[in-house]
Design a protein around this motif. Structure first.
Motif, PDB file in Angstrom:
ATOM      1  N   ILE A 134       0.907  -1.267  -0.050  1.00  0.00           N
ATOM      2  CA  ILE A 134       0.130  -0.073   0.647  1.00  0.00           C
ATOM      3  C   ILE A 134       0.860   1.025   0.418  1.00  0.00           C
ATOM      4  O   ILE A 134       1.533   1.398   1.193  1.00  0.00           O
ATOM      5  N   THR A 135       0.345   1.586  -0.745  1.00  0.00           N
ATOM      6  CA  THR A 135       1.976   3.278  -1.078  1.00  0.00           C
ATOM      7  C   THR A 135       1.053   4.064  -1.067  1.00  0.00           C
ATOM      8  O   THR A 135       2.031   5.820  -1.459  1.00  0.00           O
ATOM      9  N   PHE A 136       0.110   4.648  -0.234  1.00  0.00           N
ATOM     10  CA  PHE A 136      -0.506   6.076   0.204  1.00  0.00           C
ATOM     11  C   PHE A 136      -0.787   7.013  -0.631  1.00  0.00           C
ATOM     12  O   PHE A 136      -0.482   8.520  -0.448  1.00  0.00           O
ATOM     13  N   GLY A 137      -0.891   7.038  -1.756  1.00  0.00           N
ATOM     14  CA  GLY A 137      -0.677   7.491  -2.842  1.00  0.00           C
ATOM     15  C   GLY A 137      -0.101   7.877  -3.902  1.00  0.00           C
ATOM     16  O   GLY A 137       0.464   8.790  -4.759  1.00  0.00           O
ATOM     17  N   TYR A 138       1.196   7.222  -2.926  1.00  0.00           N
ATOM     18  CA  TYR A 138       2.770   7.294  -3.865  1.00  0.00           C
ATOM     19  C   TYR A 138       2.985   6.943  -4.936  1.00  0.00           C
ATOM     20  O   TYR A 138       3.759   7.972  -5.818  1.00  0.00           O
ATOM     21  N   HIS A 139       3.086   5.926  -5.513  1.00  0.00           N
ATOM     22  CA  HIS A 139       2.579   5.033  -6.528  1.00  0.00           C
ATOM     23  C   HIS A 139       1.315   5.224  -7.634  1.00  0.00           C
ATOM     24  O   HIS A 139       1.557   5.032  -8.355  1.00  0.00           O
ATOM     25  N   SER A 170      -6.420  11.830  -0.973  1.00  0.00           N
ATOM     26  CA  SER A 170      -5.245  11.862  -1.148  1.00  0.00           C
ATOM     27  C   SER A 170      -4.344  11.828  -2.678  1.00  0.00           C
ATOM     28  O   SER A 170      -3.130  12.073  -2.620  1.00  0.00           O
ATOM     29  N   THR A 171      -4.563  10.623  -3.068  1.00  0.00           N
ATOM     30  CA  THR A 171      -3.961  10.198  -4.912  1.00  0.00           C
ATOM     31  C   THR A 171      -4.252  11.131  -5.842  1.00  0.00           C
ATOM     32  O   THR A 171      -3.704  11.474  -6.698  1.00  0.00           O
TER      33      THR A 171
END
Length: 311
Positions: A134-139, A170-171
């Protein structure tokens, strides 16, 4: 005798330090597993007692296709639901933390009823999409951009809106500032998104476990950097919004204690000067419950915003 005592003291100090390191390492791996490693247990499904449950039932009856793309070496899946009447206008609906696309059916139905095509992806590390983390929107922001390009390649006349809930919110905010975002994307709607992953995880550590940021959150962030290539501070919606040129509607519940309501005001303030922006705070709504708390106001606000910026 004094030298012996000093050695003993140093041994105790070194032993305690080593013990703390081992404890912190174990805690780091444990909390990294909770925060950042895939878990297919579904959360956030609409209950049958919800005023919006009928939307889920209606959505389940719609004709839908499964679409797939490859991005960053991962196969990603999505549902595609065409509008009742042919249109070039499509909404990409992005789910939240530890959810999958099925948790977004009430929102898919909402946009379908407003006359839009709907694309509902499984984020990497969720549902039918590949990915371990899970990348919290970063990727994920680049996956959303890949989906927007996919739609545009299929139909160069596409007019696309990005909608996201919680982590998905946020993504889409993070995607707004990327140069690779196609010009076919016309506007953004975010519901209960956080400012950045560091703020949210630090907040959750305190609220859920009564743990201060140092040293644990720092070490979990370092683990993320080592395994995924990014520190928690780098997954920032607020920073992205300072460059955003797309009209944006920001939504939050006044009683959100998971992503604190204060974050929506920070994000709203951060939006690039001159960019059209609107704010809706739903009184009494908890996290990700704004639509269910006041369905009529939610629908009216989104409908008006969409008519203005992706009619």
């Amino acid at each position: 005798m004094k030298k012996f005592r000093k050695k003993q003291i140093w041994r105790v100090i070194i032993g305690l330090f080593a013990l703390l390191l081992v404890i912190n390492l174990g805690a780091t791996l444990y909390f990294y597993q909770i925060a950042c490693v895939r878990n297919n247990q579904q959360i956030g499904q609409v209950k049958s007692s919800s005023p919006n449950y009928s939307l889920v039932q209606k959505f389940d009856k719609l004709s839908k296709s499964t679409e797939s793309i490859k991005n960053d070496g991962l196969k990603l899946d999505a549902w595609y639901v065409p509008a009742e009447h042919k249109t070039n206008n499509t909404v990409i609906v992005v789910h939240g933390f530890r959810q999958d696309k099925s948790a977004m059916r009430q929102y898919g139905q909402l946009f379908h009823e407003l006359g839009y095509n709907v694309l509902m992806p499984d984020n990497r590390g969720a549902g039918q999409s590949e990915g371990k983390f899970i990348t919290f929107g970063y990727h994920d922001k680049f996956d959303v951009i890949a989906w927007a390009n996919y739609l545009t390649d299929k139909n160069p006349e596409s007019q696309i809106s990005l909608y996201g809930l919680s982590m998905g919110a946020s993504t889409v905010m993070m995607a707004s500032s990327e140069k690779s975002l196609p010009s076919s994307v016309k506007n953004i709607i975010e519901d209960c998104g956080y400012t950045n992953a560091w703020d949210e995880i630090t907040y959750q550590a305190k609220e859920s476990y009564n743990i201060p940021p140092f040293p644990l959150v720092y070490s979990v962030s370092l683990e993320s950097k080592l395994r995924q290539g990014w520190f928690f501070q780098e997954a920032s919606a607020t920073k992205a919004l300072t460059k955003d040129k797309l009209p944006i509607l920001l939504i939050h519940g006044s009683n959100d204690t998971y992503v604190p309501t204060s974050m929506v005001y920070e994000n709203y303030k951060a939006v690039k000067k001159g960019t059209p922006k609107e704010l809706l705070v739903i009184k009494g709504a908890a996290h990700a419950k704004s639509f269910e708390t006041n369905p009529e106001l939610y629908r009216q606000t989104i409908s008006k915003f969409m008519k203005a910026y992706n009619p």
